[in-house]
Design a protein around this motif. Structure first.
Motif, PDB file in Angstrom:
ATOM      1  N   LEU A   6      -1.461   5.766 -41.740  1.00 25.22           N
ATOM      2  CA  LEU A   6      -0.189   5.011 -41.860  1.00 25.22           C
ATOM      3  C   LEU A   6       0.430   5.175 -40.543  1.00 25.22           C
ATOM      4  O   LEU A   6       0.707   6.226 -40.083  1.00 25.22           O
ATOM      5  CB  LEU A   6       0.419   5.304 -42.966  1.00 25.22           C
ATOM      6  CG  LEU A   6      -0.006   4.805 -44.383  1.00 25.22           C
ATOM      7  CD1 LEU A   6       0.915   5.573 -45.314  1.00 25.22           C
ATOM      8  CD2 LEU A   6      -0.148   3.701 -44.601  1.00 25.22           C
ATOM      9  N   PRO A   7       1.089   3.982 -39.988  1.00 24.19           N
ATOM     10  CA  PRO A   7       1.962   4.284 -38.815  1.00 24.19           C
ATOM     11  C   PRO A   7       3.103   5.075 -38.857  1.00 24.19           C
ATOM     12  O   PRO A   7       3.686   5.069 -40.196  1.00 24.19           O
ATOM     13  CB  PRO A   7       2.400   2.814 -38.453  1.00 24.19           C
ATOM     14  CG  PRO A   7       2.130   2.034 -39.695  1.00 24.19           C
ATOM     15  CD  PRO A   7       1.274   2.848 -40.512  1.00 24.19           C
ATOM     16  N   ASP A   8       3.355   5.725 -37.950  1.00 23.55           N
ATOM     17  CA  ASP A   8       4.863   6.500 -37.961  1.00 23.55           C
ATOM     18  C   ASP A   8       6.073   5.447 -37.855  1.00 23.55           C
ATOM     19  O   ASP A   8       7.147   5.931 -38.059  1.00 23.55           O
ATOM     20  CB  ASP A   8       4.833   7.511 -36.640  1.00 23.55           C
ATOM     21  CG  ASP A   8       3.741   8.733 -36.992  1.00 23.55           C
ATOM     22  OD1 ASP A   8       3.485   9.028 -38.056  1.00 23.55           O
ATOM     23  OD2 ASP A   8       3.430   9.425 -36.029  1.00 23.55           O
ATOM     24  N   THR A   9       5.771   4.602 -37.137  1.00 26.27           N
ATOM     25  CA  THR A   9       6.895   3.446 -36.877  1.00 26.27           C
ATOM     26  C   THR A   9       6.750   2.205 -37.827  1.00 26.27           C
ATOM     27  O   THR A   9       5.553   1.751 -38.082  1.00 26.27           O
ATOM     28  CB  THR A   9       6.975   3.115 -35.357  1.00 26.27           C
ATOM     29  OG1 THR A   9       5.771   2.387 -35.173  1.00 26.27           O
ATOM     30  CG2 THR A   9       7.163   4.293 -34.625  1.00 26.27           C
ATOM     31  N   TRP A  10       7.811   1.615 -38.138  1.00 27.97           N
ATOM     32  CA  TRP A  10       7.661   0.405 -38.876  1.00 27.97           C
ATOM     33  C   TRP A  10       8.945  -0.139 -38.802  1.00 27.97           C
ATOM     34  O   TRP A  10       9.961   0.449 -38.237  1.00 27.97           O
ATOM     35  CB  TRP A  10       7.414   0.716 -40.480  1.00 27.97           C
ATOM     36  CG  TRP A  10       7.928   1.680 -41.001  1.00 27.97           C
ATOM     37  CD1 TRP A  10       7.327   3.148 -41.130  1.00 27.97           C
ATOM     38  CD2 TRP A  10       9.290   1.915 -41.607  1.00 27.97           C
ATOM     39  NE1 TRP A  10       8.404   3.914 -41.655  1.00 27.97           N
ATOM     40  CE2 TRP A  10       9.545   3.232 -41.784  1.00 27.97           C
ATOM     41  CE3 TRP A  10      10.382   1.393 -41.618  1.00 27.97           C
ATOM     42  CZ2 TRP A  10      10.720   3.498 -42.538  1.00 27.97           C
ATOM     43  CZ3 TRP A  10      11.654   1.599 -42.012  1.00 27.97           C
ATOM     44  CH2 TRP A  10      11.704   2.975 -42.555  1.00 27.97           C
ATOM     45  N   ALA A  11       9.044  -1.403 -39.124  1.00 25.11           N
ATOM     46  CA  ALA A  11      10.555  -2.144 -39.138  1.00 25.11           C
ATOM     47  C   ALA A  11      10.460  -3.341 -40.301  1.00 25.11           C
ATOM     48  O   ALA A  11       9.474  -3.799 -40.502  1.00 25.11           O
ATOM     49  CB  ALA A  11      10.777  -2.909 -37.829  1.00 25.11           C
ATOM     50  N   TYR A  12      11.547  -3.323 -40.851  1.00 26.47           N
ATOM     51  CA  TYR A  12      11.841  -4.453 -42.263  1.00 26.47           C
ATOM     52  C   TYR A  12      12.859  -5.043 -41.416  1.00 26.47           C
ATOM     53  O   TYR A  12      14.198  -4.313 -41.326  1.00 26.47           O
ATOM     54  CB  TYR A  12      12.027  -3.763 -43.394  1.00 26.47           C
ATOM     55  CG  TYR A  12      10.808  -3.259 -43.865  1.00 26.47           C
ATOM     56  CD1 TYR A  12      10.009  -3.642 -44.941  1.00 26.47           C
ATOM     57  CD2 TYR A  12      10.342  -1.569 -43.623  1.00 26.47           C
ATOM     58  CE1 TYR A  12       8.913  -2.880 -45.386  1.00 26.47           C
ATOM     59  CE2 TYR A  12       9.397  -1.137 -43.990  1.00 26.47           C
ATOM     60  CZ  TYR A  12       8.580  -1.813 -44.865  1.00 26.47           C
ATOM     61  OH  TYR A  12       7.436  -1.162 -45.428  1.00 26.47           O
ATOM     62  N   VAL A  33      12.731   0.684 -49.383  1.00 29.90           N
ATOM     63  CA  VAL A  33      11.872   0.947 -48.106  1.00 29.90           C
ATOM     64  C   VAL A  33      11.954   2.410 -47.730  1.00 29.90           C
ATOM     65  O   VAL A  33      10.974   3.146 -47.740  1.00 29.90           O
ATOM     66  CB  VAL A  33      12.720   0.337 -46.819  1.00 29.90           C
ATOM     67  CG1 VAL A  33      12.180   0.849 -45.550  1.00 29.90           C
ATOM     68  CG2 VAL A  33      12.405  -1.131 -47.158  1.00 29.90           C
ATOM     69  N   HIS A  37       8.437   4.846 -48.069  1.00 34.77           N
ATOM     70  CA  HIS A  37       8.133   5.589 -46.833  1.00 34.77           C
ATOM     71  C   HIS A  37       8.344   7.309 -46.891  1.00 34.77           C
ATOM     72  O   HIS A  37       8.196   7.967 -45.814  1.00 34.77           O
ATOM     73  CB  HIS A  37       8.612   5.349 -45.429  1.00 34.77           C
ATOM     74  CG  HIS A  37       8.252   3.803 -45.187  1.00 34.77           C
ATOM     75  ND1 HIS A  37       6.795   3.855 -44.533  1.00 34.77           N
ATOM     76  CD2 HIS A  37       8.532   2.435 -45.387  1.00 34.77           C
ATOM     77  CE1 HIS A  37       6.696   2.321 -44.409  1.00 34.77           C
ATOM     78  NE2 HIS A  37       7.748   1.862 -44.771  1.00 34.77           N
ATOM     79  N   THR A  70      14.531   0.187 -38.871  1.00 38.77           N
ATOM     80  CA  THR A  70      13.340   0.759 -38.064  1.00 38.77           C
ATOM     81  C   THR A  70      13.343   2.065 -37.998  1.00 38.77           C
ATOM     82  O   THR A  70      14.185   2.984 -37.812  1.00 38.77           O
ATOM     83  CB  THR A  70      13.658   0.153 -36.565  1.00 38.77           C
ATOM     84  OG1 THR A  70      14.198  -1.075 -36.658  1.00 38.77           O
ATOM     85  CG2 THR A  70      12.387   0.289 -35.550  1.00 38.77           C
TER      86      THR A  70
END
Length: 158
Positions: A6-12, A33, A37, A70
């Motif tokens: 899974l990525p360490d970065t994400w944005a909603y 969220v 995570h 983010t």
């Protein structure tokens, strides 16, 4: 077969209508969220501050708001709330630009943004100038929690 990491970065991002229930919807989104995570350590403070920012967007504008969560690569979590009013409230603004002061401690309302320096590691805000339609494009207020601890000071840009 390889494993999926899974990525360490994400944005909603979430667009919120001008509705008195918007702060509740924002809190529920933050909870979903961050729980999804595994960021439960930050949940209460992020939920509280997000609710304050979205609640103020509803109270002080006649239009919609947007919420963006983010996760940054260094472990910080940035929360941004856009609304259509250009005035930057304390503690987000920096004089001499348009800054609304915090109300006195004995005021009946309006003290919620004073929680930002207590719970966020950094924060800031800026007016977004004029839109192509000739109207103000509003402002963006943001705060960060988590990651490497830094002195708690306001910043103009993330």
């Amino acid at each position: 077969m390889g494993t999926v990491s899974l990525p360490d970065t994400w944005a909603y991002a979430l667009r919120l209508p001008h509705d008195p229930r918007a702060a509740r919807v924002a809190r529920m989104t933050v909870r979903a969220v961050l729980s999804g995570h595994g960021r439960l350590d930050e949940l209460d403070s992020v939920e509280l501050l997000t609710s304050e920012l979205v609640g103020n967007a509803y109270r002080h504008t006649g239009g919609p708001a947007s919420l963006r969560l983010t996760a940054l690569a260094d472990g910080r979590l940035r929360v941004g709330v856009w609304d259509s009013h250009p005035r930057i409230p304390a503690p987000f603004g920096e004089p001499p630009w348009d800054r609304a002061p915090l109300p006195p401690a004995d005021a009946d309302s309006g003290r919620g943004l004073g929680l930002v320096p207590e719970y966020a590691d950094s924060w800031g805000g800026w007016p977004l100038g004029d839109s192509p339609l000739g109207r103000g494009a509003g402002k963006l207020l943001w705060f960060e929690v988590g990651g490497a601890r830094t002195p708690r000071t306001p910043h103009r840009c993330p």
